[in-house]
Every structure is written in C-alpha cells, then in structure tokens.
Design an enzyme around this catalytic site. Structure first.
Site, short mmCIF file in Angstrom:
data_model
loop_
_atom_site.label_atom_id
_atom_site.label_comp_id
_atom_site.label_asym_id
_atom_site.label_seq_id
_atom_site.Cartn_x
_atom_site.Cartn_y
_atom_site.Cartn_z
N HIS A 182 0.84 -1.20 0.00
CA HIS A 182 0.00 0.00 0.00
C HIS A 182 0.88 1.24 0.00
O HIS A 182 1.74 1.42 0.86
CB HIS A 182 -0.93 -0.02 1.21
CG HIS A 182 -1.96 -1.11 1.14
ND1 HIS A 182 -2.43 -1.78 2.24
CD2 HIS A 182 -2.60 -1.66 0.06
CE1 HIS A 182 -3.31 -2.69 1.86
NE2 HIS A 182 -3.43 -2.63 0.54
N GLU A 185 2.05 3.58 2.98
CA GLU A 185 2.64 2.92 4.15
C GLU A 185 4.17 2.91 4.04
O GLU A 185 4.81 1.86 3.98
CB GLU A 185 2.03 1.53 4.30
CG GLU A 185 0.52 1.62 4.51
CD GLU A 185 -0.21 0.29 4.48
OE1 GLU A 185 0.47 -0.77 4.57
OE2 GLU A 185 -1.46 0.29 4.38
N HIS A 317 2.91 -3.93 6.92
CA HIS A 317 1.95 -2.86 6.62
C HIS A 317 1.98 -1.84 7.75
O HIS A 317 2.62 -2.05 8.78
CB HIS A 317 0.53 -3.43 6.50
CG HIS A 317 0.29 -4.23 5.25
ND1 HIS A 317 -0.37 -3.72 4.16
CD2 HIS A 317 0.64 -5.50 4.93
CE1 HIS A 317 -0.42 -4.65 3.21
NE2 HIS A 317 0.18 -5.74 3.66
N GLU A 390 1.02 -5.25 11.09
CA GLU A 390 0.60 -3.84 10.98
C GLU A 390 1.46 -3.07 11.98
O GLU A 390 1.35 -3.27 13.19
CB GLU A 390 -0.88 -3.69 11.30
CG GLU A 390 -1.82 -4.33 10.30
CD GLU A 390 -2.01 -3.52 9.04
OE1 GLU A 390 -1.47 -2.40 8.95
OE2 GLU A 390 -2.72 -4.00 8.13
#
Length: 443
Positions: A182, A185, A317, A390
């Site tokens: 993404h 990020e 992420h 994450e």
C-alpha cells in the site's frame, strides 16, 4: 477465538452490497459522479464510525469500498471518498470526520518533489535503491540483488537475498519479507532497509544473527508498489494514496489494491470491492496487477524438486500494531487446507512474536473479512506460514499512515526480536506446539 454470528454477517453484507449498487445508480440518475475525492485536494479522508461491535459489522463497513484503518472496541476508523462515505452513512452508524493529520499540511520546499519537512528521513524509491546498491557492494558474499520484474510504470522490483553463501542456492529453510503493498505505508520500506542493514552489519559479530545467516536463506522484497509510493509524494505533499498506478479500462479511476489482488480466494467472500474507485478495488481479475504477478512468479520459482523452499513470511503494513495470520477470507479458525495443528502453530508463533513487539495477535478475520490477500495466498496456494504485521502507530491521532521520521529507528528496531524468532522457527514451525517429531524430518 471470539464467537462470530455467521448468519448475521451474511445478512448485513447483503444489505451493504445492495447499498453499494444502489448509491452509484442514484447518483448517476441525478447527474452527479458516484465517487471521487471528498474535496479539491485529491485525497480521501478518515472518518470514525461508532457502534460496530463485531467482525460482521466491520465486514459490512468494509463492503462499502472504504478501507478499514483501525479498530478500537466499538469504534472503527476508515478512509473513504465522497461516494464511499455515502455508503458508510447509509449503514446507520454515527460517523465523524477526523481532523486531517499534520502530515497533510506539510509541503516540501518549492520545486522539490518528495517527502515534506518532518519526513525527509524516509527514503524515496531512488534513495532506497542507492542504499540497497551500497549494501550489496559492501557485503557481496552475504547479500545479492536480483531484479525480479517491473512495476506498471517500469520501476524495478527487486529481491535481496541474505545468507552465508548468498550467490549459491543451498538446501536451507527460506524466509520471505515483503513490504509496501500500500503506497502510503512508507514506514514498511524503512522496515526492509533496517533488516538489510541490521543483518549485514551484525553478521560475524552477533552470534545469533551469524547462526541464522549460516543456516537460512532470507529474501527481502522491499517495495512491491514503487509507483504508488512515488505518486503519494510526487507533489511534495502526501496524497493518502493506497493502490498501485495501473489504469482501469473504462473508468477514470486509477489503481488496484494489491493486497486484494492475489489469486487465492480472490473476490470470493465480500472482502474486497469490484468498483475501480474503491480503496479496496480487487482488480478486474485475479493477479491482474503486474506487481502481484512479479512476486507470485518469484515465490513459485522457489519450488525446488517439487517442494516450496520458503517456509515462513512476513508482509509489513501500517498501521494498528497487529500480528495477524490466515485466514482473512473466512471466520473459520482453520478453513480449507488448514488443519488444527496448522492453525495452532500459526497462533503459537504469532503470539510469541507479538509478545516481543507489543502488538496484538489475532487471525486476520477477527477484524473483518478480506479476500485476495497475500498471506492467505502464501498459505492457501504455497503452504507458507505467512503473517501480516501492521506496524506503528495504533491510531490516526498518533500519526496514522504518516508518523514523523523521528520514529523510524525505534519502530523498525521494535520488530527485530520478532523477525529473529520467525527465522529461528523457520526450519520447523510445528516445534512451537511440540510436534516437531510428527511434522519435521530430522536433518
């Protein structure tokens, strides 16, 4: 695992899909565009939605095409454009627009295209390439670089290999680290660079790292979405861009969400969007994005003698500070192709890694349903124990997708122990549940 109301999820998702279909048609009938940026900046915005108590509620929210960014109890933060916001509101929960982060106001010096003040220690694609090339030159015996393909706009996608004899393919467990699916990020690219520097500079002096490089082959793909990353900072001001930069035929909307484009269970279960304007657009077909094709081909190329050499993986992420494992497409704790022992090994290693970095461990679908994600594909298609991390922070208020560059050293080093643990477990993940003798051949 928390109990999940299966029937309720189906009903709520069906209602969300009906809204998703009806809203664009109504907008077209009135002569207004069905979706687009929420203002003239070209950026979507973040909104807090309250009253969502279950994964089923959050799955219905994700079905609007907004991206779910963080979850705190009954409050969920999403990124949505104008059209997605209308669908979110139609679900009937209280919605509040969050203040734009300070990062949105930061602007690079006139004529400078790149990270703005407060973020200049982040690496652009070009800067990261220079640093990688310098490391390869400095440590040629333990670090090699291979261009494994091109992005849509023609940028190199590279795989870095770390091992005692990096130029030689040896019969050793392999571990894969990927980052930056993404675009916004950017901290994940820094995570990759940290691992490259830490593992090369400490080889020969740190006994633990030395032992791992002597007995493992480590692959790092530091940037899966270089086009999206470059676009996000091209104006000298953040655009909150998520997808790649591949045009969508018949649509003015650009980009596919790479982490909804993987082939395993692609588009199966309401965990992605079929609308090109969506933040979670899955693409017109499975693996339609060149970046996904490149990495999938590389992973399949690690099958030697009919056996996949990569045994474990982490896809980095931001944000929310989570350690997650498959499956995301189903709320079943096991699911097709996963035994109870598989699940237990996933959970045991995942929880231990989370204990080391302070993240929250859980199966991906504990948050909401996703389909076409890389960790589901790595396990479902290749039987690789794949995790999603994450990273920092936990909330939009702490920086969200754009934490200041001062946190880079701390938040990348925070994952050092977790990474080393995965590398140590890579020869036999079932050791974590006391079943090494049952599943792993003695060397």
């Amino acid at each position: 695992m928390r109990p999940r109301p299966r029937g309720a999820r189906t009903t709520v998702l069906a209602a969300a899909f009906a809204l998703a279909l009806a809203a664009p048609l109504a907008a077209q009938a009135q002569g207004t565009p069905p979706a687009g940026p929420a203002d003239g900046t070209g950026r979507p915005h973040q909104y807090e939605v309250t009253g969502l108590a279950t994964p089923s509620d959050r799955s219905a929210l994700a079905a609007t095409g907004a991206s779910v960014d963080e979850v705190h109890g009954r409050a969920t933060v999403v990124t949505a454009d104008r059209g997605q916001l209308a669908l979110v509101r139609a679900l009937g929960h209280p919605v509040r627009r969050l203040p734009d982060p300070p990062a949105y106001a930061a602007t690079a010096a006139p004529g400078v295209k790149g990270f703005p003040p407060g973020y200049t220690k982040y690496h652009t694609y070009e800067q990261a390439t220079q640093e990688i090339n310098a490391l390869v030159a400095a440590y040629p015996s333990i670090l090699t670089k291979t261009v494994i393909g091109k992005s849509h706009e023609g940028r190199d996608i590279v795989a870095l290999k770390l091992s005692r004899n990096a130029a030689k393919d040896e019969a050793e467990p392999e571990v894969l680290f990927t980052a930056h699916q993404h675009a916004r990020e950017h901290l994940t690219v820094e995570m990759s660079l940290y691992l490259l520097k830490e593992l090369t500079s400490k080889y020969g002096s740190d006994p633990r790292i030395t032992k791992l490089l002597d007995s493992r082959e480590i692959w790092i793909i530091p940037d899966l979405n270089p086009d999206g990353g470059a676009y996000d900072i091209a104006s000298g001001q953040f655009r909150s861009w998520r997808k790649n930069r591949q045009p969508n035929s018949g649509s003015g909307s650009v980009g596919t969400d790479l982490n909804r484009n993987w082939e395993f269970k692609w588009g199966c279960c309401g965990g992605s969007s079929g609308s090109p304007s969506s933040e979670t657009y899955r693409g017109p077909s499975a693996a339609s994005s060149p970046e996904v094709q490149v990495v999938a081909k590389f992973v399949r190329g690690r099958v030697v003698g009919g056996r996949q050499q990569i045994t474990a993986a982490i896809d980095f992420h931001t944000y929310s500070e989570l350690v997650m494992w498959p499956f995301g497409f189903t709320d079943d704790p096991t699911g097709p192709g996963m035994t109870q022992d598989d699940h237990d090994a996933f959970a045991a290693v995942g929880r231990k890694m989370a204990a080391s970095n302070g993240y929250t461990p859980e199966q991906s679908s504990e948050l909401y349903i996703t389909d076409g994600a890389i960790d589901d594909w790595l396990w479902g298609d290749q039987k690789i124990f794949a995790y999603t991390f994450e990273m920092y922070p936990t909330s939009a208020g702490a920086g969200g997708f754009y934490p200041k560059d001062t946190v880079i050293p701390r938040e990348t080093a925070r994952n050092r122990e977790a990474v080393l643990q995965l590398l140590e477990n890579a020869d036999c993940m079932y050791r974590s549940i006391g079943k090494e003798g049952q599943y792993c051949k003695a060397e």
